[in-house]
Design a protein around this motif. Structure first.
Motif, PDB file in Angstrom:
ATOM      1  N   MET A   1     -25.728  13.564  -5.820  1.00 21.65           N
ATOM      2  CA  MET A   1     -24.367  13.302  -5.092  1.00 21.65           C
ATOM      3  C   MET A   1     -24.114  14.430  -3.975  1.00 21.65           C
ATOM      4  N   ALA A   2     -23.964  13.977  -2.954  1.00 21.53           N
ATOM      5  CA  ALA A   2     -23.654  15.059  -1.774  1.00 21.53           C
ATOM      6  C   ALA A   2     -22.243  16.152  -2.141  1.00 21.53           C
ATOM      7  N   GLN A   3     -22.372  17.134  -1.757  1.00 23.38           N
ATOM      8  CA  GLN A   3     -21.237  18.192  -2.133  1.00 23.38           C
ATOM      9  C   GLN A   3     -20.048  17.664  -1.356  1.00 23.38           C
ATOM     10  N   PRO A   4     -18.851  17.939  -1.805  1.00 25.40           N
ATOM     11  CA  PRO A   4     -17.629  17.430  -1.204  1.00 25.40           C
ATOM     12  C   PRO A   4     -17.354  18.498  -0.105  1.00 25.40           C
ATOM     13  N   ALA A   5     -16.816  17.913   1.059  1.00 22.88           N
ATOM     14  CA  ALA A   5     -16.251  18.842   2.037  1.00 22.88           C
ATOM     15  C   ALA A   5     -15.197  19.728   1.740  1.00 22.88           C
ATOM     16  N   ILE A   6     -14.282  19.066   0.728  1.00 14.63           N
ATOM     17  CA  ILE A   6     -13.123  19.898   0.478  1.00 14.63           C
ATOM     18  C   ILE A   6     -12.967  19.565  -0.937  1.00 14.63           C
ATOM     19  N   GLU A   7     -12.966  20.803  -1.615  1.00 18.40           N
ATOM     20  CA  GLU A   7     -12.737  20.806  -3.162  1.00 18.40           C
ATOM     21  C   GLU A   7     -11.652  21.579  -3.556  1.00 18.40           C
ATOM     22  N   VAL A   8     -10.553  21.216  -4.467  1.00 20.90           N
ATOM     23  CA  VAL A   8      -9.626  22.044  -4.630  1.00 20.90           C
ATOM     24  C   VAL A   8      -9.491  21.638  -6.099  1.00 20.90           C
ATOM     25  N   TRP A   9      -9.407  23.036  -7.001  1.00 23.30           N
ATOM     26  CA  TRP A   9      -9.281  23.032  -8.435  1.00 23.30           C
ATOM     27  C   TRP A   9      -8.276  23.910  -8.990  1.00 23.30           C
ATOM     28  N   ASN A  10      -7.549  23.039  -9.840  1.00 20.30           N
ATOM     29  CA  ASN A  10      -6.353  23.928 -10.605  1.00 20.30           C
ATOM     30  C   ASN A  10      -5.337  24.690  -9.470  1.00 20.30           C
ATOM     31  N   LEU A  11      -5.262  24.258  -8.237  1.00 23.21           N
ATOM     32  CA  LEU A  11      -4.462  24.804  -7.059  1.00 23.21           C
ATOM     33  C   LEU A  11      -3.127  25.079  -7.679  1.00 23.21           C
ATOM     34  N   SER A  12      -2.505  26.455  -7.587  1.00 24.46           N
ATOM     35  CA  SER A  12      -0.914  26.277  -7.958  1.00 24.46           C
ATOM     36  C   SER A  12      -0.755  27.603  -6.730  1.00 24.46           C
ATOM     37  N   LYS A  13       0.758  27.353  -6.412  1.00 28.81           N
ATOM     38  CA  LYS A  13       1.396  28.442  -5.757  1.00 28.81           C
ATOM     39  C   LYS A  13       2.719  28.526  -6.248  1.00 28.81           C
ATOM     40  N   THR A  14       3.161  29.796  -6.480  1.00 29.44           N
ATOM     41  CA  THR A  14       4.314  30.151  -7.131  1.00 29.44           C
ATOM     42  C   THR A  14       5.138  31.116  -5.921  1.00 29.44           C
ATOM     43  N   TYR A  15       6.261  30.831  -5.576  1.00 33.46           N
ATOM     44  CA  TYR A  15       6.813  31.743  -4.790  1.00 33.46           C
ATOM     45  C   TYR A  15       7.970  32.539  -5.573  1.00 33.46           C
ATOM     46  N   ARG A  16       8.298  33.679  -5.398  1.00 34.04           N
ATOM     47  CA  ARG A  16       9.063  34.539  -6.022  1.00 34.04           C
ATOM     48  C   ARG A  16      10.354  34.762  -5.036  1.00 34.04           C
ATOM     49  N   LEU A  17      11.437  34.214  -5.637  1.00 31.83           N
ATOM     50  CA  LEU A  17      12.748  34.336  -4.735  1.00 31.83           C
ATOM     51  C   LEU A  17      13.437  35.306  -5.527  1.00 31.83           C
ATOM     52  N   TYR A  18      13.945  36.433  -4.528  1.00 29.52           N
ATOM     53  CA  TYR A  18      14.764  37.403  -5.072  1.00 29.52           C
ATOM     54  C   TYR A  18      16.195  37.433  -4.459  1.00 29.52           C
ATOM     55  N   GLY A  19      17.139  37.620  -5.284  1.00 31.36           N
ATOM     56  CA  GLY A  19      18.541  37.409  -4.854  1.00 31.36           C
ATOM     57  C   GLY A  19      18.786  38.492  -3.965  1.00 31.36           C
ATOM     58  N   ASN A  20      18.025  39.504  -3.968  1.00 30.58           N
ATOM     59  CA  ASN A  20      18.479  40.549  -3.220  1.00 30.58           C
ATOM     60  C   ASN A  20      17.311  41.526  -2.789  1.00 30.58           C
ATOM     61  N   PRO A  21      17.417  42.171  -1.716  1.00 33.51           N
ATOM     62  CA  PRO A  21      15.999  42.821  -1.208  1.00 33.51           C
ATOM     63  C   PRO A  21      15.733  43.805  -1.943  1.00 33.51           C
ATOM     64  N   TRP A  22      16.819  44.520  -2.711  1.00 32.63           N
ATOM     65  CA  TRP A  22      16.373  45.521  -3.615  1.00 32.63           C
ATOM     66  C   TRP A  22      15.736  45.317  -4.861  1.00 32.63           C
ATOM     67  N   HIS A  23      15.793  43.877  -5.351  1.00 29.31           N
ATOM     68  CA  HIS A  23      15.111  43.534  -6.531  1.00 29.31           C
ATOM     69  C   HIS A  23      13.693  43.508  -6.501  1.00 29.31           C
ATOM     70  N   ARG A  24      13.435  43.196  -5.065  1.00 32.78           N
ATOM     71  CA  ARG A  24      11.728  43.343  -4.769  1.00 32.78           C
ATOM     72  C   ARG A  24      11.161  44.706  -5.128  1.00 32.78           C
ATOM     73  N   VAL A  25      12.078  45.697  -4.432  1.00 31.11           N
ATOM     74  CA  VAL A  25      11.681  47.076  -4.601  1.00 31.11           C
ATOM     75  C   VAL A  25      11.504  47.502  -6.024  1.00 31.11           C
ATOM     76  N   LEU A  26      12.813  47.107  -6.669  1.00 35.38           N
ATOM     77  CA  LEU A  26      12.896  47.471  -8.186  1.00 35.38           C
ATOM     78  C   LEU A  26      12.063  47.124  -8.818  1.00 35.38           C
ATOM     79  N   GLU A  27      11.617  45.711  -8.701  1.00 32.65           N
ATOM     80  CA  GLU A  27      10.552  45.149  -9.491  1.00 32.65           C
ATOM     81  C   GLU A  27       9.224  45.810  -9.230  1.00 32.65           C
ATOM     82  N   GLY A  28       8.900  46.225  -7.945  1.00 29.40           N
ATOM     83  CA  GLY A  28       7.480  46.754  -7.500  1.00 29.40           C
ATOM     84  C   GLY A  28       7.437  48.175  -8.215  1.00 29.40           C
ATOM     85  N   LEU A  29       8.591  48.776  -8.566  1.00 29.12           N
ATOM     86  CA  LEU A  29       8.292  50.281  -9.286  1.00 29.12           C
ATOM     87  C   LEU A  29       7.332  50.138 -10.441  1.00 29.12           C
TER      88      LEU A  29
END
Lengths: 308, 417
Positions: free
Chosen positions: B1-29
């Protein structure tokens, strides 16, 4: 609206790595990317330059007019109003030249890096919608400010030769190296700031404050020997001041046009004061800042589209 | 069988929402343990393959993850789980004129966009005339884009985008731009890609476009692939689901409707014990049919203490409350005279097209005035059509073409359009 030239375009979270060191060691790829995407790069740079003067009647001539007036003001204020006196006595224009040459190179660094810092954030529409090598974004403001620096240098040389404060020698041949060091250094700092700015916009405000302190920490309108004489008892203060990335490139920019840079030989110091020494120090700073900036930018790049 | 043009496997995308810009900084420490973000799952474990030369439509409600999926395939954003592989040169049209600068002329923007797409200046020069001709901007090409109408910007954007000749074309909701004339040019261009066997991934809210242009379709719901099948089947299912949603939003169920008969049931009178949809041949329960099938409704009726002959009425109601068909026995001169009976209504050759229908049953008195009881069938009727017929119902048809003027001898539809 993106065409990938790779025949297979793939990504797997399981194997993808976004480490700092991995990219830092790949720094030569930045140059090959610029060459490969030169059409895009020229478009960015051209757009950057033209958009500054778009709609103004004077257009590109402001680039020339601005440094001429800048020098004329220094010349008037320090040559006549304050009658800055040199060691020999009489009122002179050498301070105006000294000041102008320092400000020219320092402003080039500052303007390039400040604009580069905003480059990714301000192109959010592109970064979000189009897949393209966005590491080129910080480079165009740097290139533009370096171009403006070129014009400034022409004004400086002309003025200096007329007043007789600049004496040309073979040292001028090293000028392209100064230019290159400033370019690479600004690009490195620009990449670092641009990537950081995506995650914390506070960096823009912070950098403004840092830039002011930096300006006064660099021997731009005070001669270095002034400090060297003050701190003879504690030479480490001088050494710390010399550990300033902007210092060697500023000094070298003056030395190539034959401006005297005196420092008492007694002052203990880490950094050699010759033109060669300054050029080596500038090249080391430029390389380190570039590799760090590139590594950081590339390791964070995959998150840009979600955050700008 | 020919290979598919587009293959997508177990694709997930999770966005992180921060209530406050500080939280991103604090979490990154370094050493920060506490989680300060809210995870938003835009894509959850998406898997599919697209063979070469297939045109796939992408449908789904707002926030279903369509745009995220397209952005990941384009390469502007990256997944947080799984992966994908696309074989061939990709061109994507996520937004028309994304790279445009309003202070620059159309021509300058064409070169800028061509460079963004990876073209050299020489390649861009070659494409320039073609782009200008397709955009029909004429001398406006030398004017800044800020002087353009929004339609003109869209025309320029589309013209630049289609000038490339990709193997895989990823298109977001962009066909709803420009005037009728230009929209037709866009569709023609997209259809020509299809005819040349290019692979296309096409997101649209117009189910009609998806059905007409695409071979297969993906239905995304809450970040997951709800369905991946023939585009006709998927769009039909999706349309049905949308209708149901509309009905729920309006809190309208057929038997709550003020116009619908009210039950007046008491133990004394006749009632429907049970009603179900069955196969007309086997008489076994079955609720999924195709247009032109025979359908049967089996109704178990039991009379009450006070015996009365009853009439039976059966309706097919779309979920948004539209009554599509009603059959009442007294119109057909059938009266149920029994203490208890099984009444079967057979609807041969059903003309309904795809949809989901509630089937309520009413018991009425001899004259069809008083209503004794009502009960919906245990299952809803589901009709699935597998061809491109549109609308609510099927009807016989005949076309007549009367020529009033002969066609011109050299007929070019594009020249006269």
């Amino acid at each position: 609206m993106t065409v990938s030239h790779d025949f297979v375009h793939s990504y797997d979270t399981a194997t993808a790595k976004h480490g700092f060191w991995q990219y830092a060691f790949q720094w030569p790829r930045y140059f090959s990317q610029v060459v490969r995407s030169r059409a895009l790069f020229w478009n960015f740079a051209r757009r950057e330059l033209l958009s500054r003067f778009r709609g103004s009647a004077g257009g590109i001539f402001w680039v020339l007019i601005q440094p001429i007036f800048q020098f004329a003001i220094y010349f008037f204020v320090f040559g006549f109003l304050f009658e800055h006196r040199t060691q020999t006595g009489g009122p002179s224009t050498d301070f105006a030249i000294y000041l102008f040459s320092g400000i020219l190179i320092f402003n080039t660094l500052m303007e390039g890096t400040t604009q580069a810092m905003q480059s990714v954030v301000s192109s959010s529409n592109l970064v979000k919608k189009v897949a393209f090598p966005c590491e080129l974004l910080p480079l165009s403001p740097v290139i533009v400010s370096q171009t403006v620096y070129l014009v400034g240098c022409v004004v400086l040389l002309t003025a200096g030769l007329i007043t007789g404060d600049i004496v040309l020698s073979a040292k001028i041949l090293a000028w392209p190296l100064v230019f290159l060091c400033a370019l690479v250094m600004s690009t490195g700092i620009g990449l670092l700031l641009a990537a950081t700015n995506v995650f914390a916009r506070d960096i823009a405000h912070l950098y403004r404050i840092v830039a002011q302190a930096w300006f006064f920490m660099t021997p731009i309108f005070w001669p270095l020997d002034l400090v060297a004489q003050k701190v003879t008892g504690a030479p480490w203060i001088l050494n710390i001041m010399l550990l300033n990335p902007a210092y060697p490139v500023t000094m070298a920019a003056r030395q190539v046009i034959g401006l005297p840079e005196s420092i008492p030989p007694s002052a203990a110091r880490l950094v050699p004061m010759t033109l060669t020494g300054n050029l080596i120090a500038a090249a080391i700073w430029a390389s380190v800042l570039f590799v760090v900036g590139y590594g950081f930018f590339m390791s964070r790049k995959h998150k840009f589209a979600d955050l700008v | 069988m020919a290979q598919p043009a587009i293959e997508v496997w177990n694709l997930s995308k999770t966005y992180r929402l921060y209530g406050n810009p500080w939280h991103r900084v604090l979490e990154g420490l370094p050493g920060a343990k506490k989680k300060r973000h809210k995870a938003v799952h835009a894509l959850k474990d998406v898997n599919f393959h697209v063979p070469f030369g297939t045109c796939v439509g992408l449908v789904g409600g707002n926030g279903a993850g369509k745009s995220t999926l397209l952005k990941i395939l384009t390469g502007t954003t990256f997944p947080t789980g799984g992966g994908f592989r696309i074989r061939g040169r990709i061109a994507s049209l996520l937004e028309l004129g994304a790279g445009f600068n309003r202070d620059f002329t159309g021509k300058e923007n064409i070169f800028m966009n061509a460079a963004l797409m990876g073209f050299s200046r020489r390649e861009a020069m070659k494409k320039y005339d073609e782009i200008l001709e397709f955009s029909e901007l004429g001398d406006f090409i030398h004017a800044p884009i800020r002087t353009y109408s929004s339609g003109m910007v869209c025309r320029l954007g589309f013209s630049v985008a289609v000038a490339t000749d990709p193997d895989v074309l990823i298109i977001d909701e962009i066909l709803a731009v420009g005037d009728m004339h230009f929209r037709r040019k866009c569709v023609d261009r997209i259809m020509s890609y299809r005819e040349r066997g290019k692979t296309m991934f096409f997101c649209s809210h117009s189910l009609y476009d998806v059905r007409q242009i695409c071979d297969r379709a993906v239905w995304m719901k809450n970040g997951e692939v709800k369905m991946f099948d023939d585009s006709v089947i998927v769009t039909n299912e999706y349309a049905t689901y949308e209708n149901t949603l509309t009905a729920e939003a309006e809190k309208k169920t057929p038997w709550d409707d003020e116009d619908a008969p009210k039950p007046i049931h008491s133990e004394d009178h006749a009632r429907v014990v049970n009603a179900e949809l069955v196969d007309p041949v086997t008489r076994k329960p079955r609720n999924v049919f195709s247009p032109r099938d025979d359908i049967a409704v089996k109704i178990h009726v039991k009379n009450g203490k006070i015996y009365e002959p009853v009439n039976v009425a059966v309706a097919l109601m779309r979920k948004d409350g539209t009554m599509c068909m009603a059959a009442t026995s007294h119109f057909d001169n059938v009266l149920v005279e029994a203490g208890e009976a099984i009444v079967t209504l057979i609807l041969p050759d059903i003309k309904l097209l795809s949809g989901e229908f509630v089937v309520p049953i009413w018991l009425l008195d001899e004259k069809g005035v008083h209503r004794f009881h009502e009960l919906p069938c245990t299952q809803n009727l589901v009709i699935q059509n597998r061809d491109k017929e549109l609308g609510l119902f099927l009807t016989e048809r005949r076309w007549e073409v009367e020529v009033l003027e002969e066609a011109p001898t050299i007929f070019d539809s594009k020249a006269t359009s």
